[in-house]
Design an enzyme around this catalytic site. Structure first.
Site, PDB file in Angstrom:
ATOM      1  N   THR A  69       0.832  -1.205   0.000  1.00 30.36           N
ATOM      2  CA  THR A  69       0.000   0.000   0.000  1.00 30.36           C
ATOM      3  C   THR A  69       0.867   1.255   0.000  1.00 30.36           C
ATOM      4  O   THR A  69       2.031   1.215   0.395  1.00 30.36           O
ATOM      5  CB  THR A  69      -0.917   0.068   1.236  1.00 30.36           C
ATOM      6  OG1 THR A  69      -0.096   0.250   2.398  1.00 30.36           O
ATOM      7  CG2 THR A  69      -1.765  -1.166   1.375  1.00 30.36           C
ATOM      8  N   GLU A  70       0.233   2.374  -0.405  1.00 28.87           N
ATOM      9  CA  GLU A  70       0.955   3.647  -0.449  1.00 28.87           C
ATOM     10  C   GLU A  70       1.397   4.092   0.936  1.00 28.87           C
ATOM     11  O   GLU A  70       2.417   4.745   1.097  1.00 28.87           O
ATOM     12  CB  GLU A  70       0.075   4.728  -1.058  1.00 28.87           C
ATOM     13  CG  GLU A  70       0.012   4.632  -2.554  1.00 28.87           C
ATOM     14  CD  GLU A  70      -1.132   5.451  -3.105  1.00 28.87           C
ATOM     15  OE1 GLU A  70      -0.949   6.653  -3.272  1.00 28.87           O
ATOM     16  OE2 GLU A  70      -2.205   4.882  -3.351  1.00 28.87           O
ATOM     17  N   GLY A  71       0.586   3.774   1.936  1.00 36.44           N
ATOM     18  CA  GLY A  71       0.951   4.149   3.306  1.00 36.44           C
ATOM     19  C   GLY A  71       2.216   3.461   3.766  1.00 36.44           C
ATOM     20  O   GLY A  71       2.850   3.892   4.728  1.00 36.44           O
ATOM     21  N   ASN A 101       3.010  10.781  -6.101  1.00 35.24           N
ATOM     22  CA  ASN A 101       3.386  10.494  -4.713  1.00 35.24           C
ATOM     23  C   ASN A 101       4.875  10.200  -4.551  1.00 35.24           C
ATOM     24  O   ASN A 101       5.533  10.745  -3.674  1.00 35.24           O
ATOM     25  CB  ASN A 101       2.622   9.248  -4.214  1.00 35.24           C
ATOM     26  CG  ASN A 101       1.548   9.617  -3.219  1.00 35.24           C
ATOM     27  OD1 ASN A 101       1.483  10.750  -2.753  1.00 35.24           O
ATOM     28  ND2 ASN A 101       0.702   8.668  -2.892  1.00 35.24           N
TER      29      ASN A 101
END
Lengths: 255, 343
Positions: free
Chosen positions: A50-52, B105
């Site tokens: 995940t991006e987190g 990002n």
């Protein structure tokens, strides 16, 4: 035939694109439910990124609301942060980049930045922006996208390319040195799409039960090509729907 | 050892360390958003701030732009997920009050990594071939790879003047403890800041406690300017192990963000009308009840099961210990000495 919602059909159809053992980078929204469902059914050996920044070999203990949700970090395998999971993308270690978006074009380019002409500031309607979708689609081995469909969302050319599909056509990704293979499958609210190996143009591969090729073509702003082998998507079984509802019992995602 | 107590109030920290025109690293992501600091920056009517971050949820940055504090943002993703749009940012951009620089990002994370490393720019794979690199040449460029001659996308280093972050624990010296995500990009955004870091923390612990587990410290004390004890300092975003996301409040706030004529009422009631964050939380309980707060309680019981010990070794044990040898080494060394002596 099982009783199911559109969101459930989309989730279960997306999950079929994931093979057991693959590294799947999961974007925000329905992809989180798809990943949990795939873990619970045919892909128990999937690896979830995940991006987190969580890396998981097991499904999270509860339903994650976001890609940075505490539940994704509870009993994870590693939680090095965004830098570590996204670095794995750049190293070419991610099999499936699973993303959403607001607008897609015939070459699978995605816009999640905004509607209108960016240069005309007074009329540009900003969305959230790329997030990690651009990184995922640039370097993931193949891209799986989940999108709502209508004529404003399935367009000839995106108003703003946030996330690269095949850009202007064959060879463009390679010319820019992109390591990922580009879009492989798009699951919309109406059907399932794949990309022509030679022209790199998106074509209709499956239509959802209750839809037709004509209706889908009418909800697409360019002259959509249709596979000669186009079929109706196999609807989910009652058992599949039951497992899925167990993952999201309150309908947070599924409605 | 210098024992400088950096604890202060929210008001003092923002007044002392954030100046008009500063570039601010805005911490958190979808959780651990520094909302108490957001509100205080708005209360003190800071102006012409630039923010850098990778992604930020729950509308904190939307409020900062809507209140007129921030006029330039460098970002990958901003919204209040619970209303699905960044409304105040959209309006400010349309009116020409806001400069927005888009990047992915990992582009943003890499920019902060370059700032953390103290280098001018860093190569990245993403953003290539898109409209982001076309419109945001302030952050993104294409250069020739000096080793291969191929085209390479690079992002310039981002370094804030000051960083604002929320963490679970900190000590009075400014050692900041954040665990689980380890702050997503907070460690790089904060460490890359030029003047230092303002942290709000759920709990203040003794330095001997933080030093007993230094692996969890994401910002060491020398980088920290101010430590603010601030329970619920990330509300309505979450703080791992303390409280979950307040979805209903985010949706409520989002309705105010959505309408330009409504937003000032939210700012008046929840920010200007509250002296500090404790007053904001008190208002919350008055308006939405203790049950509103109770709903945010996390499911606990996930303490680490690994028993580790940061023990060290004392080299004093070598004092008086003869060198280890054996017959082979002795014979070889004697032969070598005889050879040298024979020359």
């Amino acid at each position: 035939m099982a009783d199911y919602k559109l969101t459930e059909l989309m989730t279960i159809r997306c999950a079929r694109e994931i093979s057991d053992g693959e590294v799947v980078f999961v974007g925000v929204g329905l992809p989180i439910v798809v990943a949990a469902y795939a873990f619970a059914t045919h892909a128990p050996n999937m690896i979830m990124f995940t991006e987190g920044g969580a890396i998981r070999a097991t499904p999270p203990p509860g339903l994650a609301i976001t890609v940075d949700d505490p539940a994704l970090f509870t009993n994870a395998d590693a939680t090095f942060g965004m830098l570590a999971t996204m670095a794995a993308l750049q190293r070419g270690e991610v099999d499936v980049a699973f993303i959403g978006g607001a607008q897609i074009d015939k070459f699978g380019n995605i816009n999640s930045t905004g509607a209108g002409d960016w240069s005309k500031k007074e009329s540009f309607t900003y969305f959230a922006g790329s997030g990690g979708a651009n990184d995922m689609a640039t370097s993931g081995k193949r891209v799986l996208a989940i999108m709502p469909q209508d004529k404003k969302k399935f367009v000839e050319k995106c108003e703003y390319i946030t996330t690269p599909g095949f850009l202007g056509g064959p060879g463009e990704r390679e010319a820019l040195g992109m390591i990922g293979g580009g879009p492989d499958c798009v699951v919309s609210t109406m059907g399932v799409y794949r990309f022509d190996e030679d022209t790199k143009e998106m074509y209709l591969a499956e239509f959802f039960p209750g839809q037709s090729v004509e209706k889908i073509k009418a909800a697409c702003a360019w002259d959509l090509k249709v596979s000669p082998n186009v079929v109706e998507t196999t609807p989910p079984t009652a058992e599949e729907v039951k497992v899925l509802r167990g993952i999201d019992p309150t309908g947070f995602y599924l409605g | 050892m210098a024992d400088i107590d950096k604890r202060m109030t929210l008001k003092e920290a923002v007044a002392k360390f954030i100046h008009d025109g500063d570039t601010v690293y805005y911490g958190g992501f979808q959780i651990a958003v520094p909302m108490a600091l957001t509100h205080e920056i708005i209360r003190q009517k800071k102006r012409h701030l630039t923010t850098i971050e990778s992604s930020t949820d729950v509308g904190g940055l939307d409020l900062l732009v809507g209140a007129g504090c921030v006029t330039e943002i460098h970002t990958a993703w901003i919204m209040n997920w619970y209303v699905k749009a960044p409304y105040a940012i959209r309006r400010a951009f349309n009116k020409g009050h806001l400069k927005r620089y888009d990047i992915s990002n990992f582009g943003a994370t890499s920019a902060m990594m370059a700032g953390f490393l103290g280098i001018p720019f860093i190569p990245i794979r993403g953003n290539t071939g898109t409209d982001m690199i076309k419109h945001n040449t302030t952050d993104l460029r294409t250069i020739e790879d000096p080793f291969t001659g191929k085209k390479q996308t690079v992002v310039r280093a981002w370094r804030a003047d000051v960083a604002v972050i929320h963490a679970q624990k900190a000590d009075r010296l400014g050692n900041v403890v954040s665990y689980s995500t380890r702050g997503v990009t907070d460690e790089f955004g904060a460490m890359g800041s030029k003047r230092g870091v303002i942290v709000t923390a759920e709990e203040i612990v003794e330095p001997e406690i933080t030093r007993s587990d230094p692996d969890r410290v994401i910002v060491p004390y020398f980088k920290t300017l101010a430590v603010v004890h601030c329970p619920y300092g990330a509300h309505p975003s979450a703080s791992r192990g303390y409280y979950g996301l307040d979805i209903r409040f985010s949706q409520y706030q989002g309705k105010y963000e959505r309408h330009a004529e409504l937003l000032p009422h939210f700012l008046d009631e929840w920010i200007y009308g509250c002296a500090d964050h404790a007053a904001y939380m008190k208002k919350y309980v008055e308006k939405f009840g203790q049950e509103g707060l109770d709903r945010l309680k996390p499911i606990l019981g996930f303490k680490p099961k690994m028993d580790i010990d940061y023990g060290y070794h004392d080299p004093a044990c070598w004092k008086g210990v003869p060198l280890y040898t054996d017959d082979r080494l002795k014979a070889y060394e004697e032969a070598l000495a005889a050879k040298k002596g024979g020359k």
